[in-house]
Scaffold this motif. Sequence first.
Motif, PDB file in Angstrom:
ATOM      1  N   UNK A  20      64.944  27.048  36.121  1.00  0.00           N
ATOM      2  CA  UNK A  20      64.673  25.757  36.762  1.00  0.00           C
ATOM      3  C   UNK A  20      65.618  25.450  37.920  1.00  0.00           C
ATOM      4  N   UNK A  21      66.478  26.395  38.259  1.00  0.00           N
ATOM      5  CA  UNK A  21      67.430  26.164  39.348  1.00  0.00           C
ATOM      6  C   UNK A  21      68.430  25.080  38.987  1.00  0.00           C
ATOM      7  N   UNK A  22      68.776  24.247  39.969  1.00  0.00           N
ATOM      8  CA  UNK A  22      69.755  23.182  39.744  1.00  0.00           C
ATOM      9  C   UNK A  22      69.291  22.183  38.684  1.00  0.00           C
ATOM     10  N   UNK A  63      69.966  28.484  22.849  1.00  0.00           N
ATOM     11  CA  UNK A  63      70.001  29.626  23.771  1.00  0.00           C
ATOM     12  C   UNK A  63      68.702  29.716  24.557  1.00  0.00           C
ATOM     13  N   UNK A  64      67.588  29.476  23.899  1.00  0.00           N
ATOM     14  CA  UNK A  64      66.302  29.445  24.584  1.00  0.00           C
ATOM     15  C   UNK A  64      66.281  28.354  25.655  1.00  0.00           C
ATOM     16  N   UNK A  65      66.845  27.188  25.335  1.00  0.00           N
ATOM     17  CA  UNK A  65      66.920  26.119  26.330  1.00  0.00           C
ATOM     18  C   UNK A  65      67.769  26.551  27.533  1.00  0.00           C
ATOM     19  N   UNK A  66      68.879  27.236  27.254  1.00  0.00           N
ATOM     20  CA  UNK A  66      69.704  27.754  28.345  1.00  0.00           C
ATOM     21  C   UNK A  66      68.947  28.761  29.191  1.00  0.00           C
ATOM     22  N   UNK A  67      68.161  29.593  28.546  1.00  0.00           N
ATOM     23  CA  UNK A  67      67.348  30.583  29.263  1.00  0.00           C
ATOM     24  C   UNK A  67      66.367  29.884  30.195  1.00  0.00           C
TER      25      UNK A  67
END
Length: 176
Positions: free
Chosen positions: A84-86, A75-79
């Motif tokens: 980071x945009x695209x 979830x942190x990585x998704x956040x």
Amino acid sequence: MLRQAREYGPALLVPLAWGFVAAAHLGAVADSTLFVAHVVMTVLLAVFAVTGRAEMREGTLRVWWWIVAVGFVVTLLGTVGFRLGDAGAPLQAVALFGWMVLPAAGFVDTARRGADRAWLYYGAAVGSVVGAGVYVFGATMYFLGVDGSLSAVPVVGLGLVGVGQTAAILDAAFGY
């Protein structure tokens, strides 16, 4: 009160999260809202992992603690991916697929250890994995430009994941 929130909170948060993800795929939720949702879930998962650790050291609860801990990371990585945009799309995909399949391991473990309704947990595991597969199939067809009528297939995959995981978490929260 914190213990009750840990016990019953997932029964509300799991269906809410999958409904939110489906709404986002249908274009009803802005990226900024998804970012805020990821921040909130990251914090909630961290709190759950820290405050639940002492009670989740054995058996299936230990497996579920690890799922929450790994889920915190994905979830942190998704956040981070939202910032980071695209370029962050792969990190967002890690979060999405992580939460599609991580709980499957916990559902199988729960069923294997003799849950009263083991079939429900096995079904949730199948729904999670098959739903992820349906999602990938639909998304692939969409990106390849194959028949536009398949554009709803990823949402069907999300539905399979959401229904299976919701059924299992409701049983876990209220069935024991």
